[in-house]
Design an enzyme around this catalytic site. Structure first.
Site, PDB file in Angstrom:
ATOM      1  N   ARG A 195       0.819  -1.186   0.115  1.00 29.94           N
ATOM      2  CA  ARG A 195      -0.028  -0.088  -0.213  1.00 29.94           C
ATOM      3  C   ARG A 195       1.088   1.105  -0.169  1.00 29.94           C
ATOM      4  NH1 ARG A 195      -1.376   2.994   5.138  1.00 29.94           N
ATOM      5  NH2 ARG A 195       0.753   3.689   4.528  1.00 29.94           N
ATOM      6  N   HIS A 246      -6.988   7.153   6.940  1.00 32.35           N
ATOM      7  CA  HIS A 246      -6.358   7.265   8.211  1.00 32.35           C
ATOM      8  C   HIS A 246      -6.797   8.573   8.873  1.00 32.35           C
ATOM      9  CE1 HIS A 246      -3.040   6.205  11.216  1.00 32.35           C
ATOM     10  NE2 HIS A 246      -3.033   7.353  11.122  1.00 32.35           N
ATOM     11  N   HIS A 281     -37.625   9.267  29.423  1.00 34.92           N
ATOM     12  CA  HIS A 281     -36.905   8.303  28.446  1.00 34.92           C
ATOM     13  C   HIS A 281     -37.227   6.771  29.094  1.00 34.92           C
ATOM     14  CE1 HIS A 281     -33.636  11.000  26.256  1.00 34.92           C
ATOM     15  NE2 HIS A 281     -34.565  11.678  26.948  1.00 34.92           N
TER      16      HIS A 281
HETATM   17  O1  LIG Z   1       0.395   5.314   6.728  1.00 36.30           O
HETATM   18  C1  LIG Z   1      -0.682   6.267   6.705  1.00 36.30           C
HETATM   19  O2  LIG Z   1      -1.596   5.950   5.876  1.00 36.30           O
HETATM   20  C2  LIG Z   1      -0.691   6.960   8.022  1.00 36.30           C
HETATM   21  C3  LIG Z   1       0.446   7.276   8.817  1.00 36.30           C
HETATM   22  C4  LIG Z   1       0.151   7.915   9.856  1.00 36.30           C
HETATM   23  O3  LIG Z   1      -0.003   7.601  10.689  1.00 36.30           O
HETATM   24  C5  LIG Z   1      -0.320   9.354   9.634  1.00 36.30           C
HETATM   25  O4  LIG Z   1      -0.061   9.845   8.673  1.00 36.30           O
HETATM   26  O5  LIG Z   1      -0.998   9.846  10.642  1.00 36.30           O
HETATM   27 ZN   LIG Z   2      -1.514   8.336  12.225  1.00 37.13          ZN
END
Ligand SMILES: O=C(O)CCC(=O)C(=O)O
Ligand SMILES: [Zn+2]
Ligand SMILES: CC(=O)SCCNC(=O)CCNC(=O)[C@H](O)C(C)(C)COP(=O)(O)OP(=O)(O)OC[C@H]1O[C@@H](n2cnc3c(N)ncnc32)[C@H](O)[C@@H]1OP(=O)(O)O
Length: 451
Positions: A164, A225, A322
């Site tokens: 990825r 993320h 409630h």
């Molecule tokens: O590898 C990622 O997609 C996220 C890395 C990470 O922890 C962030 O950018 O906060």
């Molecule tokens: Zn992160």
């Protein structure tokens, strides 16, 4: 326009009341709300939580618990972080878990070479693309970033494992830069591209737009993320899925850098409200509380009181209005069912906001017989004491039992005629709030009688 939409949804729901009006919109063909996967990063992002130190044994216990819960992927700290990190990564790979094991590395061949030797099922590569990170983290331009990404990706792919590519700080990166690099890595065959809200600045609308745009540029899956600095991590995750992202990074209790990322439990709460069948078919929700307790203890924090699902009051109902409805049908005030998580619903009746319906339910639980009007009278006494001080179950039960004894004892009781009834001394004492019978025993929660 919006009024039309409102009536349309309402009519659909009216025609089929078993359909879930909070679920995915069938008209949204991009949505992966009913087809999402979890990348569980407690053992990577979570290790970046200020209070985290995971021994090898703890990492293994957490990895096994995550696997039993049913997460799709478990992401581990970079094996170049330390010698023990590398050994722990190898040890977890050897456990033979059903969840796929990933490790997380910088976009660098040195890291990639170590990562592929650990036995992981896949490698998550990341590099900062925002001007902030290009200037102050690694100091590389987009040309360099693209070339090193290609080199690392091709190398990892040649080892036959998943790869990825993710841009760090995506939401503060130039959109053209982002789309160019994602298009390039998609063409050379990454399994997923990742968007990272590294500083927690994104809002759901921005998330929808970026995922939606990226979706038109790449053919591979999109992972997201989200950091929770501004409290949007769960909403952003859900919106990303609606826009067509497929995978969400989470950690148990949301632990991670600063105040962390999308929490596993919170995401489960959001997703089960949207598609209960899908969530129940994939994840062992009854294991959530034990999993959270395991992680909370190992990083020495408490589970927050208002945590989705497992917070101590997450299924506790208090106000009389409630409580009455909950006793009749829990769906009135619950979008989540505690039984889906192996948990119990509570009615908190020992307080001045209670109502006679809740008190009647308690009277029934105590196997006492009082008419509705008598329940209303005893409720008034409970409220009176509740105006004076904090109550507990023993207080309420005493008031109820004393009242019951009073109304069922065949004594001469002067009533009405403008005269106040003769009240037994103990009830009178409770009424003026000076009872000496307050007990520290017992919580002020009672199990709901229904269900
Ligand atoms: O590898 C990622 O997609 C996220 C890395 C990470 O922890 C962030 O950018 O906060
Ligand atoms: Zn992160
Ligand atoms: C947003 C995120 O959470 S990303 C994931 C963060 N994860 C980690 O940092 C894992 C734990 N980290 C570590 O153990 C260490 O930082 C190590 C082993 C990775 C690197 O340690 P050191 O070599 O001592 O460097 P240090 O941590 O001080 O600085 C980071 C280095 O990585 C480089 N770097 C940062 N991001 C990247 C990237 N995505 N790709 C390639 N190199 C990068 C920086 O240029 C810097 O190298 P330099 O000192 O040669 O300029």
């Amino acid at each position: 326009m919006s009024i039309d939409g409102f009536f349309k949804v309402s009519e659909e729901y009216a025609a089929n009341p078993t359909s879930n009006p909070y679920g995915p919109n069938p008209a949204d063909y991009l949505s992966n709300v009913s087809n999402f996967q979890i990348i569980e990063s407690t053992l990577r992002e979570g290790e970046q939580f200020a209070n985290a130190f995971f021994s090898t044994e703890t990492k293994i216990a957490i990895a096994k618990a995550l696997d039993e819960f049913g997460v799709d992927y478990i992401e581990l700290t970079s094996p170049v972080a330390s010698e023990q990190s590398r050994k722990d990564c190898e040890a977890i790979c050897k456990l033979g878990l059903k969840s796929k094991i990933l490790t997380h590395i910088r976009c660098h061949m040195d890291d990639a070479r170590v990562a592929v030797e650990t036995g992981v099922d896949g490698v998550d590569v990341v590099i900062g693309t925002s001007q902030f990170l290009r200037d102050y983290s690694h100091g590389k331009d987009m040309m360099y970033i693209t070339q090193s990404a290609i080199e690392v990706i091709e190398y990892v792919k040649s080892k036959g494992i998943e790869i990825r590519f993710s841009s760090e700080d995506s939401f503060r990166s130039d959109l053209v830069d982002l789309l160019n690099i994602y298009r390039t890595v998609d063409k050379i065959g990454v399994n997923r591209v990742g968007i990272a809200d590294t500083v927690g600045c994104a809002n759901p609308r921005q998330v929808y737009e970026l995922v939606n745009t990226l979706k038109s540029v790449v053919s591979c899956d999109i992972e997201c993320h989200f950091h929770n600095d501004t409290g949007c991590a769960i909403a952003n995750a859900y919106t990303a899925l609606e826009a067509g992202a497929r995978l969400i990074d989470v950690s148990v209790l949301g632990i991670g850098e600063r105040n962390g990322i999308t929490p596993l439990g919170g995401l489960m709460a959001r997703m089960i409200a949207a598609d209960r069948d899908y969530v129940l078919s994939k994840y062992k929700l009854h294991k959530l509380r034990d999993l959270e307790t395991l992680v909370a203890e190992s990083v020495r924090v408490n589970i927050p009181f208002n945590n989705p699902i497992t917070g101590f009051c997450a299924f506790t109902h208090k106000a009389g209005v409630h409580a009455k409805s909950i006793l009749a049908d829990p769906s009135t005030y619950e979008i989540l069912s505690p039984s889906d998580f192996g948990l119990t619903r509570y009615i908190h009746f020992a307080n001045r906001l209670t109502g006679w319906n809740a008190i009647k339910s308690r009277v029934d639980q105590l196997n006492l017989q009082l008419s509705d009007q008598q329940c209303q009278e005893v409720t008034a006494k409970i409220k009176k004491l509740g105006d004076v001080r904090r109550l507990n179950i023993d207080d309420v039960d005493s008031i109820i039992k004393d009242f019951h004894a009073y109304v069922t004892t065949p004594v001469v009781r002067p009533i009405a005629n403008g005269h106040a009834p003769r009240i037994p001394r103990n009830l009178s004492r409770l009424d003026n709030g000076s009872s000496s019978r307050s007990s520290s025993k017992g919580s002020s929660h009672s199990k709901s009688k229904l269900r």
